[in-house]
Design a protein around this motif. Structure first.
Motif, PDB file in Angstrom:
ATOM      1  N   UNK A  95     -53.879 -83.983 -27.293  1.00 45.96           N
ATOM      2  CA  UNK A  95     -54.429 -82.648 -27.542  1.00 45.96           C
ATOM      3  C   UNK A  95     -53.471 -81.583 -27.016  1.00 45.96           C
ATOM      4  N   UNK A  96     -52.960 -81.778 -25.816  1.00 42.56           N
ATOM      5  CA  UNK A  96     -52.013 -80.828 -25.222  1.00 42.56           C
ATOM      6  C   UNK A  96     -50.754 -80.716 -26.077  1.00 42.56           C
ATOM      7  N   UNK A  97     -50.243 -81.835 -26.523  1.00 42.72           N
ATOM      8  CA  UNK A  97     -49.028 -81.831 -27.348  1.00 42.72           C
ATOM      9  C   UNK A  97     -49.265 -81.082 -28.659  1.00 42.72           C
ATOM     10  N   UNK A  98     -50.439 -81.297 -29.269  1.00 49.21           N
ATOM     11  CA  UNK A  98     -50.758 -80.624 -30.532  1.00 49.21           C
ATOM     12  C   UNK A  98     -50.868 -79.117 -30.329  1.00 49.21           C
ATOM     13  N   UNK A 103     -48.613 -73.505 -30.866  1.00 44.77           N
ATOM     14  CA  UNK A 103     -48.209 -72.256 -30.209  1.00 44.77           C
ATOM     15  C   UNK A 103     -46.709 -72.017 -30.301  1.00 44.77           C
ATOM     16  N   UNK A 104     -45.949 -73.088 -30.420  1.00 45.22           N
ATOM     17  CA  UNK A 104     -44.490 -72.948 -30.518  1.00 45.22           C
ATOM     18  C   UNK A 104     -44.036 -72.517 -31.907  1.00 45.22           C
ATOM     19  N   UNK A 105     -44.916 -72.663 -32.905  1.00 47.27           N
ATOM     20  CA  UNK A 105     -44.475 -72.413 -34.279  1.00 47.27           C
ATOM     21  C   UNK A 105     -45.194 -71.265 -34.974  1.00 47.27           C
ATOM     22  N   UNK A 106     -46.153 -70.625 -34.291  1.00 48.10           N
ATOM     23  CA  UNK A 106     -46.830 -69.482 -34.903  1.00 48.10           C
ATOM     24  C   UNK A 106     -47.241 -68.481 -33.834  1.00 48.10           C
ATOM     25  N   UNK A 107     -47.236 -67.218 -34.195  1.00 48.55           N
ATOM     26  CA  UNK A 107     -47.653 -66.163 -33.275  1.00 48.55           C
ATOM     27  C   UNK A 107     -49.081 -65.713 -33.530  1.00 48.55           C
ATOM     28  N   UNK A 108     -49.748 -66.354 -34.488  1.00 46.32           N
ATOM     29  CA  UNK A 108     -51.137 -65.992 -34.794  1.00 46.32           C
ATOM     30  C   UNK A 108     -51.905 -67.236 -35.218  1.00 46.32           C
ATOM     31  N   UNK A 137     -65.566 -86.428 -29.894  1.00 42.86           N
ATOM     32  CA  UNK A 137     -66.226 -85.403 -30.708  1.00 42.86           C
ATOM     33  C   UNK A 137     -66.396 -84.073 -29.992  1.00 42.86           C
ATOM     34  N   UNK A 138     -66.445 -84.108 -28.657  1.00 46.22           N
ATOM     35  CA  UNK A 138     -66.615 -82.846 -27.934  1.00 46.22           C
ATOM     36  C   UNK A 138     -65.463 -82.513 -26.990  1.00 46.22           C
ATOM     37  N   UNK A 139     -65.148 -83.381 -26.050  1.00 46.49           N
ATOM     38  CA  UNK A 139     -64.155 -83.028 -25.042  1.00 46.49           C
ATOM     39  C   UNK A 139     -62.785 -82.749 -25.656  1.00 46.49           C
ATOM     40  N   UNK A 140     -62.373 -83.553 -26.624  1.00 44.63           N
ATOM     41  CA  UNK A 140     -61.082 -83.322 -27.285  1.00 44.63           C
ATOM     42  C   UNK A 140     -61.045 -81.995 -28.014  1.00 44.63           C
ATOM     43  N   UNK A 141     -62.005 -81.719 -28.909  1.00 38.81           N
ATOM     44  CA  UNK A 141     -62.026 -80.421 -29.586  1.00 38.81           C
ATOM     45  C   UNK A 141     -62.193 -79.245 -28.637  1.00 38.81           C
ATOM     46  N   UNK A 142     -63.002 -79.414 -27.587  1.00 36.13           N
ATOM     47  CA  UNK A 142     -63.201 -78.324 -26.626  1.00 36.13           C
ATOM     48  C   UNK A 142     -61.901 -78.008 -25.889  1.00 36.13           C
ATOM     49  N   UNK A 143     -61.137 -79.044 -25.544  1.00 37.66           N
ATOM     50  CA  UNK A 143     -59.852 -78.812 -24.884  1.00 37.66           C
ATOM     51  C   UNK A 143     -58.864 -78.158 -25.854  1.00 37.66           C
ATOM     52  N   UNK A 144     -58.818 -78.635 -27.094  1.00 40.37           N
ATOM     53  CA  UNK A 144     -57.929 -78.018 -28.083  1.00 40.37           C
ATOM     54  C   UNK A 144     -58.264 -76.540 -28.240  1.00 40.37           C
ATOM     55  N   UNK A 318     -59.803 -80.741 -13.396  1.00 40.56           N
ATOM     56  CA  UNK A 318     -59.472 -81.994 -12.721  1.00 40.56           C
ATOM     57  C   UNK A 318     -58.324 -82.727 -13.384  1.00 40.56           C
ATOM     58  N   UNK A 319     -58.143 -82.466 -14.680  1.00 42.19           N
ATOM     59  CA  UNK A 319     -57.054 -83.095 -15.428  1.00 42.19           C
ATOM     60  C   UNK A 319     -55.839 -82.175 -15.571  1.00 42.19           C
ATOM     61  N   UNK A 320     -55.843 -81.076 -14.837  1.00 37.26           N
ATOM     62  CA  UNK A 320     -54.674 -80.210 -14.827  1.00 37.26           C
ATOM     63  C   UNK A 320     -54.644 -79.130 -15.861  1.00 37.26           C
ATOM     64  N   UNK A 321     -55.801 -78.832 -16.472  1.00 35.65           N
ATOM     65  CA  UNK A 321     -55.844 -77.785 -17.503  1.00 35.65           C
ATOM     66  C   UNK A 321     -56.622 -76.572 -17.000  1.00 35.65           C
TER      67      UNK A 321
END
Length: 321
Positions: A95-98, A103-108, A137-144, A318-321
């Motif tokens: 999720x972090x990598x995505x 963010x690296x390829x668009x300003x909006x 279904x929740x934690x991944x999308x919520x973090x993204x 707790x996971x550094x985010x």
């Protein structure tokens, strides 16, 4: 505000809604659709691509799945700019990598459709130790969403901006543990619970997440939508596991005729692009097709939404985010 249960969009029933006519020109729009390689996600990308968005990020777990999907997109929208976004929602690292890639390829970023999900899988845990359905279904999308919020918020401040987050949920949110979400056991496999309960808890979280996003970030329109009972790979997988419930569902679906993926994408397309923004009530839950719905008592519980938010933010920290 429209009354719950009313059809607030006069053209949004399955026989009248026409994405070709009702999706506006999406020029300059940047869009992310998770799980865009199959089912309603791919159908959503195909329809959006027809309306000349600036860019669509189509997430899939592998480049091969992306390439298979993009062939169908290009068949109807050959000039569409569709980019591969590698994403496994069961992994915070992925999720972090995505998010960093976006963010690296668009300003909006104008539209985020949290479409991807799983259903009815055997007991298991995500890489960070959450019950498999809840984590995926929740934690991944919520973090993204959390990692993309600075981009979404900055876009919302631009003149004429209309930024939206659409969470895919399900009528399955009616099947949950007592109290809606069992925070004490959500970091276990919940092997003593039926898969529908594990799934339902995650789908309730999708609704509550959208409600709390609307409370905290009113400049963004955040909603949750139930696509209907759709003939997708999720149902095929359920049939293939040959459980008693899966067999009964297969018989039911032969009689009831589930929606096609194209029809199943209508409500999320409507929520993401309907030009009468006042119809897309911030924080609301919608059912097919553009119908403002109440959901369960737990789904309407703003205190539970707040509790979930505080809990998940603590987990992310707790996971550094």
């Amino acid at each position: 505000m429209p009354k719950a249960g009313s059809i607030i969009n006069p053209v949004s029933d399955v026989w009248k809604y026409d994405p070709d006519k009702h999706i506006p020109n999406l020029k300059d729009k940047v869009i992310v659709v998770t799980g865009g390689n199959s089912g309603t996600g791919k159908a959503c990308v195909i329809e959006l691509a027809k309306h000349t968005p600036k860019r669509i990020f189509l997430s899939a777990r592998s480049k091969a799945k992306f390439e298979d999907a993009v062939k169908d997109v290009k068949a109807v929208a050959p000039d569409a700019v569709v980019e591969f976004l590698e994403l496994d929602l069961a992994s915070f690292a992925s999720v972090k990598h995505a998010a960093e890639a976006i963010k690296a390829s668009t300003e909006s970023l104008d539209i985020l459709v949290n479409n991807a999900g799983i259903m009815g899988l055997p007991p298991g845990l995500t890489k960070e130790g959450y019950e498999l359905h809840f984590g995926t279904n929740h934690m991944g999308p919520a973090l993204l969403t959390k990692l993309l919020l600075p981009l979404l918020l900055s876009t919302a401040q631009q003149p004429g901006a209309d930024v939206r987050i659409v969470n895919l949920t399900s009528m399955g949110h009616t099947n949950t543990p007592k109290g809606g979400i069992d925070f004490e056991t959500v970091k276990t496999e919940l092997s003593d619970r039926h898969s529908f309960v594990r799934y339902g808890q995650s789908k309730l979280a999708n609704i509550l997440h959208a409600r709390e996003l609307a409370q905290r970030y009113p400049s963004i329109t955040s909603v949750s939508v139930h696509p209907g009972r759709v003939a997708t790979q999720l149902l095929d997988d359920m049939y293939g596991r040959r459980t008693v419930v899966g067999s009964l569902m297969q018989v039911y679906d032969k009689i009831a005729s589930p929606l096609t993926p194209q029809q199943g994408a209508y409500t999320q397309l409507w929520a993401a692009t309907w030009s009468k923004k006042e119809d897309v009530v911030n924080g609301a839950y919608f059912e097919p097709f553009g119908k403002l719905a109440q959901g369960t008592k737990d789904a309407r519980d703003l205190e539970l939404a707040k509790k979930l938010w505080i809990w998940q933010e603590g987990e992310f920290e707790n996971h550094g985010f």
